[in-house]
Scaffold this motif. Structure first.
Motif, PDB file in Angstrom:
ATOM      1  N   UNK A   1     -18.565 -25.941  24.749  1.00 27.20           N
ATOM      2  CA  UNK A   1     -17.393 -25.382  24.108  1.00 27.20           C
ATOM      3  C   UNK A   1     -17.790 -24.870  22.725  1.00 27.20           C
ATOM      4  N   UNK A   2     -17.490 -23.631  22.455  1.00 30.75           N
ATOM      5  CA  UNK A   2     -17.728 -23.061  21.133  1.00 30.75           C
ATOM      6  C   UNK A   2     -16.416 -23.111  20.376  1.00 30.75           C
ATOM      7  N   UNK A   3     -16.452 -23.643  19.204  1.00 27.68           N
ATOM      8  CA  UNK A   3     -15.238 -23.795  18.421  1.00 27.68           C
ATOM      9  C   UNK A   3     -14.846 -22.460  17.824  1.00 27.68           C
ATOM     10  N   UNK A   4     -13.584 -22.153  17.889  1.00 27.09           N
ATOM     11  CA  UNK A   4     -13.089 -20.885  17.363  1.00 27.09           C
ATOM     12  C   UNK A   4     -13.429 -20.777  15.882  1.00 27.09           C
ATOM     13  N   UNK A   5     -14.131 -19.717  15.535  1.00 23.26           N
ATOM     14  CA  UNK A   5     -14.484 -19.473  14.146  1.00 23.26           C
ATOM     15  C   UNK A   5     -15.752 -20.178  13.700  1.00 23.26           C
ATOM     16  N   UNK A   6     -16.318 -21.013  14.540  1.00 19.67           N
ATOM     17  CA  UNK A   6     -17.531 -21.764  14.192  1.00 19.67           C
ATOM     18  C   UNK A   6     -18.544 -21.594  15.306  1.00 19.67           C
ATOM     19  N   UNK A   7     -19.217 -20.450  15.312  1.00 23.14           N
ATOM     20  CA  UNK A   7     -20.136 -20.174  16.418  1.00 23.14           C
ATOM     21  C   UNK A   7     -21.300 -21.168  16.439  1.00 23.14           C
ATOM     22  N   UNK A   8     -21.703 -21.485  17.618  1.00 23.97           N
ATOM     23  CA  UNK A   8     -22.831 -22.365  17.827  1.00 23.97           C
ATOM     24  C   UNK A   8     -24.100 -21.545  17.643  1.00 23.97           C
ATOM     25  N   UNK A   9     -25.033 -22.026  16.831  1.00 21.36           N
ATOM     26  CA  UNK A   9     -26.282 -21.264  16.691  1.00 21.36           C
ATOM     27  C   UNK A   9     -27.028 -21.254  18.023  1.00 21.36           C
ATOM     28  N   UNK A  10     -27.695 -20.170  18.320  1.00 22.58           N
ATOM     29  CA  UNK A  10     -28.468 -20.099  19.553  1.00 22.58           C
ATOM     30  C   UNK A  10     -29.751 -20.898  19.460  1.00 22.58           C
ATOM     31  N   UNK A  11     -30.252 -21.045  18.238  1.00 27.49           N
ATOM     32  CA  UNK A  11     -31.529 -21.725  18.064  1.00 27.49           C
ATOM     33  C   UNK A  11     -31.551 -22.499  16.757  1.00 27.49           C
ATOM     34  N   UNK A  12     -32.217 -23.634  16.775  1.00 28.49           N
ATOM     35  CA  UNK A  12     -32.491 -24.434  15.589  1.00 28.49           C
ATOM     36  C   UNK A  12     -34.006 -24.535  15.460  1.00 28.49           C
ATOM     37  N   UNK A  13     -34.469 -24.804  14.266  1.00 26.06           N
ATOM     38  CA  UNK A  13     -35.889 -25.033  14.046  1.00 26.06           C
ATOM     39  C   UNK A  13     -36.050 -26.399  13.404  1.00 26.06           C
TER      40      UNK A  13
END
Length: 164
Positions: free
Chosen positions: A1-13
Motif C-alpha cells: 500500500x502506498x500512502x497518499x502523498x507519501x510515495x514509497x521509494x523504489x530503492x534504498x541504499x
C-alpha cells in the motif's frame, strides 16, 4: 500500500552501499516473508498477521537485494502514535545496514501520521536493544511475560522514539 502523498521509494541504499529494492507486501510475498522470519525469530507470526497488512490494518514493506528478499518491516499507527510491530533481516545480511534502512523507511512513512513510534523488544535481545538505542529509542516501560518463549514467557521492554 502506498500512502497518499507519501510515495514509497523504489530503492534504498544501505550504509555499505548495497541497493535495496522496496515494495509493499503482496499476497505472493507472504510465504517468503514467513520463511525469512522463521530463520530469525523463535516464535514467528501466523499467516493471518501478514494478511492484516494486505487489508490496510498494518503496513508492511519488503526489501530485496539482487532479486532476493532480505528484510521486511511492519508498522501501524493511530491517534498520533505509531508502532513498529515487526522487523526482520536475513541472517546473512544482518550488520550490513539493511535493518537501519528498513527502520528509516518506516520512520519516513509514519512521520506524517504520528509524533511517537513505540515498539516492544525481548529483554534477552541485547543486539536489537543496542540497535534501537543507537537509533534514538529510549525505554518507557516494561511488560512482564509479554512474549512466548521456549519453556515459558519472556518480558518485553517498551521503547519509544520522538518523531517530531
Amino acid at each position: 500500500m502506498v500512502l497518499k502523498g507519501y510515495p514509497l521509494p523504489e530503492q534504498l541504499t544501505t550504509q555499505s552501499g548495497a541497493a535495496l529494492q522496496v515494495r509493499p507486501l503482496a499476497a505472493s510475498d507472504i510465504a517468503d516473508v514467513m520463511a525469512l522470519e522463521a530463520r530469525v525469530q523463535t516464535h514467528p507470526w501466523r499467516r493471518s498477521s501478514y494478511e492484516d497488512c494486505l487489508n490496510g490494518r498494518h503496513h508492511c514493506w519488503t526489501v530485496h537485494n539482487e532479486g532476493r528478499l532480505v528484510g521486511f518491516v511492519v508498522v501501524a499507527w493511530a491517534g498520533g502514535d505509531g508502532e513498529l510491530l515487526n522487523i526482520a533481516v536475513a541472517p546473512e545480511k544482518q550488520r550490513h545496514g539493511v535493518g537501519k534502512a528498513l527502520l528509516e523507511l518506516a520512520l519516513e512513512q509514519i512521520k506524517p501520521f504520528a509524533s511517537m513510534l513505540f515498539l516492544e523488544v525481548r529483554v534477552s535481545n541485547t543486539q536489537a536493544i543496542t540497535f534501537y538505542e543507537r537509533e534514538q529509542f529510549f525505554e518507557v516501560g516494561h511488560r512482564p511475560n509479554y512474549y512466548p518463549a521456549n519453556g515459558g514467557r519472556e518480558d518485553a521492554l517498551i521503547l519509544a522514539r520522538q518523531l517530531s
